[in-house]
Design a protein around this motif. Structure first.
Motif, PDB file in Angstrom:
ATOM      1  N   GLY A  14      13.764  21.093   1.158  1.00  0.00           N
ATOM      2  CA  GLY A  14      13.067  21.150   2.444  1.00  0.00           C
ATOM      3  C   GLY A  14      11.895  20.185   2.519  1.00  0.00           C
ATOM      4  N   GLU A  15      11.158  20.260   3.611  1.00  0.00           N
ATOM      5  CA  GLU A  15      10.081  19.300   3.868  1.00  0.00           C
ATOM      6  C   GLU A  15       8.936  19.396   2.863  1.00  0.00           C
ATOM      7  N   THR A  16       8.721  20.579   2.277  1.00  0.00           N
ATOM      8  CA  THR A  16       7.644  20.723   1.288  1.00  0.00           C
ATOM      9  C   THR A  16       8.174  20.759  -0.139  1.00  0.00           C
ATOM     10  N   SER A  17       9.426  20.406  -0.342  1.00  0.00           N
ATOM     11  CA  SER A  17      10.022  20.430  -1.679  1.00  0.00           C
ATOM     12  C   SER A  17       9.581  19.219  -2.491  1.00  0.00           C
ATOM     13  N   TYR A  18       9.643  19.398  -3.802  1.00  0.00           N
ATOM     14  CA  TYR A  18       9.355  18.273  -4.697  1.00  0.00           C
ATOM     15  C   TYR A  18      10.433  17.196  -4.561  1.00  0.00           C
ATOM     16  N   ALA A  19      11.664  17.610  -4.336  1.00  0.00           N
ATOM     17  CA  ALA A  19      12.761  16.645  -4.194  1.00  0.00           C
ATOM     18  C   ALA A  19      12.497  15.663  -3.057  1.00  0.00           C
ATOM     19  N   LYS A  20      11.853  16.151  -1.991  1.00  0.00           N
ATOM     20  CA  LYS A  20      11.571  15.286  -0.837  1.00  0.00           C
ATOM     21  C   LYS A  20      10.236  14.555  -0.953  1.00  0.00           C
ATOM     22  N   ASN A  21       9.416  14.902  -1.940  1.00  0.00           N
ATOM     23  CA  ASN A  21       8.049  14.366  -1.989  1.00  0.00           C
ATOM     24  C   ASN A  21       7.654  13.827  -3.359  1.00  0.00           C
ATOM     25  N   SER A  22       8.628  13.404  -4.143  1.00  0.00           N
ATOM     26  CA  SER A  22       8.329  12.906  -5.495  1.00  0.00           C
ATOM     27  C   SER A  22       8.413  11.385  -5.565  1.00  0.00           C
ATOM     28  N   PHE A  23       8.090  10.722  -4.455  1.00  0.00           N
ATOM     29  CA  PHE A  23       8.124   9.262  -4.412  1.00  0.00           C
ATOM     30  C   PHE A  23       7.201   8.635  -5.441  1.00  0.00           C
ATOM     31  N   HIS A  24       6.031   9.230  -5.614  1.00  0.00           N
ATOM     32  CA  HIS A  24       5.043   8.681  -6.542  1.00  0.00           C
ATOM     33  C   HIS A  24       5.578   8.713  -7.975  1.00  0.00           C
ATOM     34  N   GLN A  25       6.159   9.842  -8.353  1.00  0.00           N
ATOM     35  CA  GLN A  25       6.739   9.957  -9.679  1.00  0.00           C
ATOM     36  C   GLN A  25       7.937   9.026  -9.835  1.00  0.00           C
ATOM     37  N   GLY A  26       8.688   8.844  -8.749  1.00  0.00           N
ATOM     38  CA  GLY A  26       9.810   7.913  -8.790  1.00  0.00           C
ATOM     39  C   GLY A  26       9.363   6.482  -9.046  1.00  0.00           C
ATOM     40  N   ASN A  27       8.227   6.107  -8.459  1.00  0.00           N
ATOM     41  CA  ASN A  27       7.687   4.768  -8.718  1.00  0.00           C
ATOM     42  C   ASN A  27       7.333   4.603 -10.192  1.00  0.00           C
ATOM     43  N   ALA A  28       6.792   5.657 -10.793  1.00  0.00           N
ATOM     44  CA  ALA A  28       6.433   5.596 -12.210  1.00  0.00           C
ATOM     45  C   ALA A  28       7.672   5.467 -13.090  1.00  0.00           C
ATOM     46  N   VAL A  29       8.738   6.173 -12.727  1.00  0.00           N
ATOM     47  CA  VAL A  29       9.993   6.068 -13.476  1.00  0.00           C
ATOM     48  C   VAL A  29      10.520   4.633 -13.429  1.00  0.00           C
ATOM     49  N   SER A  30      10.452   4.010 -12.261  1.00  0.00           N
ATOM     50  CA  SER A  30      10.897   2.610 -12.137  1.00  0.00           C
ATOM     51  C   SER A  30       9.986   1.667 -12.910  1.00  0.00           C
ATOM     52  N   LEU A  31       8.689   1.920 -12.848  1.00  0.00           N
ATOM     53  CA  LEU A  31       7.713   1.058 -13.505  1.00  0.00           C
ATOM     54  C   LEU A  31       7.891   1.045 -15.020  1.00  0.00           C
ATOM     55  N   THR A  32       8.259   2.193 -15.583  1.00  0.00           N
ATOM     56  CA  THR A  32       8.367   2.312 -17.042  1.00  0.00           C
ATOM     57  C   THR A  32       9.775   2.051 -17.549  1.00  0.00           C
ATOM     58  N   LYS A  33      10.676   1.624 -16.695  1.00  0.00           N
ATOM     59  CA  LYS A  33      12.060   1.356 -17.092  1.00  0.00           C
ATOM     60  C   LYS A  33      12.178   0.374 -18.263  1.00  0.00           C
ATOM     61  N   PRO A  34      11.431  -0.744 -18.304  1.00  0.00           N
ATOM     62  CA  PRO A  34      11.583  -1.671 -19.432  1.00  0.00           C
ATOM     63  C   PRO A  34      11.316  -1.029 -20.795  1.00  0.00           C
ATOM     64  N   ILE A  35      10.328  -0.166 -20.882  1.00  0.00           N
ATOM     65  CA  ILE A  35      10.026   0.478 -22.164  1.00  0.00           C
ATOM     66  C   ILE A  35      11.117   1.484 -22.514  1.00  0.00           C
ATOM     67  N   ARG A  36      11.591   2.199 -21.528  1.00  0.00           N
ATOM     68  CA  ARG A  36      12.679   3.164 -21.758  1.00  0.00           C
ATOM     69  C   ARG A  36      13.953   2.437 -22.196  1.00  0.00           C
ATOM     70  N   ASP A  37      14.262   1.330 -21.522  1.00  0.00           N
ATOM     71  CA  ASP A  37      15.449   0.549 -21.881  1.00  0.00           C
ATOM     72  C   ASP A  37      15.337  -0.016 -23.291  1.00  0.00           C
ATOM     73  N   GLU A  38      14.163  -0.501 -23.631  1.00  0.00           N
ATOM     74  CA  GLU A  38      13.925  -1.049 -24.963  1.00  0.00           C
ATOM     75  C   GLU A  38      14.169   0.005 -26.042  1.00  0.00           C
TER      76      GLU A  38
END
Length: 357
Positions: A14-38
């Motif tokens: 729903g509108e107040t769910s974490y699934a709909k509002n975790s954009f900030h955490q998603g950016n961090a997951v993308s940002l740290t991808k090189p270290i995770r891949d390594e």
């Protein structure tokens, strides 16, 4: 209070769910991808496991959870093609506290597997998924059962509210007005918790197994620096204290409400890893993710919804359902009024570790 039932993100979609509002955490997951891949590349290239066990600790629910898993599998499958090696069997473990919305993850798995197979374009081995409820401040997996552990935006949550902080009146977290014993109690609780976390994971990982952890943190050594980590909790405290003055909430309710979080510095993270001794540090880095303040209204609106998605179960458990809409309506308004209009940045501490022999 059982934190396993209240320290979790809002479930559903729903509108107040974490699934709909975790954009900030998603950016961090993308940002740290090189270290995770390594890390996963180094791990798999050395051994070419026939079966690969991967755990996401503090997985929550929503797109970020499955993005991390997809990303790791894609890296391994690409390596298999390059090395002319058959695809390993995958065992994927989703761990979070018992109050987490695991059903949201499970309902997404069929579509996820179909999409993953389409993206890989080659035949991959079987992939099995498991939900593992329980606090990661205890053992949650058998001895030497995991090869790779990932955790993002979870380890800032403590196992409990620190003891001996009854004099932190009118505050719900640590800030410049908190007595020194309160600041020390929070840091001591973080040290105990993180050390236990490392000990447990050392028993669950195979020798040479890898772990990549991302934590919201701070650049400097002042744990009260609201510029980096405490600002939204400070604004929530202002809302609650305002409601006390209006007679809506009792003063004692605010004085006994403290958030079980701690935002560490890179030095504090490194120190506990070295003291615990089970892991070698491959990389320890601090990222600053900037948020463009040009669309200030959109950012403020999203920030308010994210705070609600993260904090609502905890706030409801203490103040009740009846005033929750009023609390977060006021919180959104104060964020709009107070949040600075310049570029904002969030500080992330990321560490890549290998289990010693």
């Amino acid at each position: 209070m059982d934190l396993g039932q209240v320290v979790h993100m809002n479930g559903g979609d729903g509108e107040t769910s974490y699934a709909k509002n975790s954009f900030h955490q998603g950016n961090a997951v993308s940002l740290t991808k090189p270290i995770r891949d390594e890390a996963i590349t180094s791990l798999y290239s050395k051994t070419l496991f026939k079966s690969l066990a991967i755990a996401d600790l503090g997985c929550s629910s929503g797109p970020n959870t499955l993005f991390v898993v997809s990303d790791i599998i894609m890296v391994v499958e690409k390596l298999c093609q390059q090395l002319n090696h058959s695809s390993p069997e995958y065992k994927i473990f989703f761990n979070d506290v018992s109050g987490n919305d695991f059903n949201n993850i499970f309902k997404s798995l069929d579509n996820f597997k179909e999409k993953l197979q389409d993206e890989i374009k080659t035949k991959m081995s079987s992939c099995y998924f498991f939900g593992v409820p329980g606090s990661f401040y205890s053992r949650v997996f058998p001895n030497r059962s995991l090869h790779f552990i990932h955790s993002s935006h979870s380890l800032q949550w403590l196992s409990k509210v620190p003891e001996g902080i009854e004099n932190n009146k009118s505050n719900i977290y640590i800030n410049y007005t908190s007595p020194s014993n309160v600041v020390k109690a929070y840091y001591d609780q973080f040290k105990r918790d993180f050390s236990v976390f490392l000990k447990c994971r050392a028993e669950e990982l195979v020798e040479g197994g890898c772990m990549v952890l991302t934590m919201p943190g701070r650049r400097n050594e002042d744990p009260c620096d609201i510029k980096y980590c405490c600002y939204y909790w400070e604004l929530l405290a202002a809302v609650l204290n305002g409601m006390v003055l209006e007679g809506i909430i009792k003063e004692d309710q605010v004085n006994t409400f403290n958030v079980p979080q701690y935002y560490p510095s890179p030095y504090e993270v490194e120190l506990e890893v070295l003291n615990e001794g089970s892991f070698a540090i491959n990389r320890l880095e601090l990222f600053e993710a900037y948020v463009d303040g040009s669309n200030h209204h959109e950012y403020v609106y999203n920030a308010a919804r994210l705070m609600r998605a993260m904090a609502e179960p905890l706030v409801v458990s203490h103040f009740g359902e009846d005033i929750i809409e009023e609390i977060f309506s006021r919180h959104q308004k104060i964020i709009i009024d107070k949040l600075p209009k310049e570029k904002l940045k969030a500080v992330k501490v990321i560490i890549s570790l290998t289990r010693k022999a």
